[in-house]
Design a protein around this motif. Sequence first.
Motif, PDB file in Angstrom:
ATOM      1  N   THR A 211      44.476  36.695  40.721  1.00 43.69           N
ATOM      2  CA  THR A 211      44.749  37.689  39.810  1.00 43.69           C
ATOM      3  C   THR A 211      43.972  37.825  38.506  1.00 43.69           C
ATOM      4  O   THR A 211      43.650  36.579  38.132  1.00 43.69           O
ATOM      5  CB  THR A 211      46.306  37.854  39.389  1.00 43.69           C
ATOM      6  N   PHE A 212      43.897  38.740  37.874  1.00 46.01           N
ATOM      7  CA  PHE A 212      43.260  38.778  36.364  1.00 46.01           C
ATOM      8  C   PHE A 212      43.653  38.033  35.520  1.00 46.01           C
ATOM      9  O   PHE A 212      43.233  37.155  34.754  1.00 46.01           O
ATOM     10  CB  PHE A 212      43.119  40.172  36.166  1.00 46.01           C
ATOM     11  N   ALA A 213      45.225  37.944  35.395  1.00 47.66           N
ATOM     12  CA  ALA A 213      46.036  37.198  34.528  1.00 47.66           C
ATOM     13  C   ALA A 213      45.791  35.626  34.600  1.00 47.66           C
ATOM     14  O   ALA A 213      45.641  34.890  33.824  1.00 47.66           O
ATOM     15  CB  ALA A 213      47.294  37.467  34.656  1.00 47.66           C
ATOM     16  N   ASP A 214      45.750  35.276  35.887  1.00 49.80           N
ATOM     17  CA  ASP A 214      45.394  33.808  36.141  1.00 49.80           C
ATOM     18  C   ASP A 214      43.858  33.677  36.160  1.00 49.80           C
ATOM     19  O   ASP A 214      43.715  32.491  35.548  1.00 49.80           O
ATOM     20  CB  ASP A 214      45.560  33.500  37.675  1.00 49.80           C
ATOM     21  N   LEU A 215      42.929  34.515  36.236  1.00 48.15           N
ATOM     22  CA  LEU A 215      41.595  34.252  35.680  1.00 48.15           C
ATOM     23  C   LEU A 215      41.382  33.911  34.425  1.00 48.15           C
ATOM     24  O   LEU A 215      40.706  32.952  33.969  1.00 48.15           O
ATOM     25  CB  LEU A 215      40.878  35.448  36.382  1.00 48.15           C
ATOM     26  N   VAL A 216      42.049  34.725  33.377  1.00 46.51           N
ATOM     27  CA  VAL A 216      42.093  34.716  31.895  1.00 46.51           C
ATOM     28  C   VAL A 216      42.747  33.129  31.652  1.00 46.51           C
ATOM     29  O   VAL A 216      42.150  32.639  30.871  1.00 46.51           O
ATOM     30  CB  VAL A 216      42.884  35.633  31.313  1.00 46.51           C
ATOM     31  N   GLU A 217      43.744  32.975  32.423  1.00 51.47           N
ATOM     32  CA  GLU A 217      44.495  31.509  32.013  1.00 51.47           C
ATOM     33  C   GLU A 217      43.385  30.357  32.407  1.00 51.47           C
ATOM     34  O   GLU A 217      43.324  29.288  31.739  1.00 51.47           O
ATOM     35  CB  GLU A 217      45.755  31.323  32.604  1.00 51.47           C
ATOM     36  N   THR A 218      42.741  30.470  33.517  1.00 44.32           N
ATOM     37  CA  THR A 218      41.919  29.339  34.101  1.00 44.32           C
ATOM     38  C   THR A 218      40.603  29.282  33.130  1.00 44.32           C
ATOM     39  O   THR A 218      40.435  28.153  32.931  1.00 44.32           O
ATOM     40  CB  THR A 218      41.126  29.875  35.396  1.00 44.32           C
ATOM     41  N   ILE A 219      40.081  30.370  32.549  1.00 44.66           N
ATOM     42  CA  ILE A 219      39.131  30.381  31.383  1.00 44.66           C
ATOM     43  C   ILE A 219      39.611  29.699  30.262  1.00 44.66           C
ATOM     44  O   ILE A 219      38.884  28.855  29.654  1.00 44.66           O
ATOM     45  CB  ILE A 219      38.506  31.624  31.075  1.00 44.66           C
ATOM     46  N   ASN A 220      40.870  30.033  29.838  1.00 43.10           N
ATOM     47  CA  ASN A 220      41.460  29.219  28.637  1.00 43.10           C
ATOM     48  C   ASN A 220      41.595  27.748  28.989  1.00 43.10           C
ATOM     49  O   ASN A 220      41.222  27.017  28.147  1.00 43.10           O
ATOM     50  CB  ASN A 220      42.944  29.835  28.461  1.00 43.10           C
ATOM     51  N   GLN A 221      41.943  27.473  30.077  1.00 44.76           N
ATOM     52  CA  GLN A 221      42.329  26.030  30.197  1.00 44.76           C
ATOM     53  C   GLN A 221      40.759  25.262  30.556  1.00 44.76           C
ATOM     54  O   GLN A 221      40.653  23.856  30.102  1.00 44.76           O
ATOM     55  CB  GLN A 221      43.013  26.020  31.648  1.00 44.76           C
ATOM     56  N   LYS A 222      39.741  25.992  30.660  1.00 42.37           N
ATOM     57  CA  LYS A 222      38.399  25.271  30.923  1.00 42.37           C
ATOM     58  C   LYS A 222      37.985  24.874  29.541  1.00 42.37           C
ATOM     59  O   LYS A 222      37.296  23.870  29.344  1.00 42.37           O
ATOM     60  CB  LYS A 222      37.293  26.349  31.648  1.00 42.37           C
TER      61      LYS A 222
END
Length: 228
Positions: A211-222
């Motif tokens: 999902t887009f929300a999880d994508l944003v969070e994944t980038i944040n974590q990276k």
Amino acid sequence: MPKILFTHKIKPKHLEELKRAKFEFSDIPFIDVHIKDVQVDKVNELRSDAWVFTSKMAVKSVAQKLDDLEIPEFVFAVGSSTSKKLKDLGIKALYPKSFTSASVAEKIIEYPVKKVIHFCGNLSDSVLQDLLKAKDCLVDKVEVYETALTPQKVNTEQFDAVVFLSPSAFASFCKLNDPDKLKTVFCIGSTTAEAVKKSYERLIVTPDNYTFADLVETINQKYKNVIS
């Protein structure tokens, strides 16, 4: 602060998700999608056991003529977000745990389905069709939207990563840009990641949930340890 390039036009609802972003971002659309008119008589004449949707755009297109269509007993979706779009229309859709065409095919063969209508775009691959054909299930592809590539030259050196939401966006990007020059690539899901892997051998990151929300969070974590 990291700079991220999104290769699609960011929708207003996604801008809301990006308020949580701990990175700078730009969006340059590399594809242009147009909904096609659904031929009601043709769809009804096919008399399928099931419908399958592998994109939200297909749902949006079919929704325009839904009142005139004969909805079959079974409806399948590639993932939870596509299923939710169908639920909003009053249609309950079954979907697999892994959001891929192969997983949808595996889900379909669990049910007494011998003929399927696959609502798709003009650039849809044959994975679903081939897998179901091997299980004696006929698939009629009905194109309900059209994707046009809109390649643009980009100075990739100014971005720490590039985000792709579809294989077609990556194909468009590669027409005028060298993917080998990218530092990191983020993909919304495994289907897009598999397409990228064919031309890019460095780091590809996908979220656990597509999902887009999880994508944003994944980038944040990276980039959480990167000092702005």
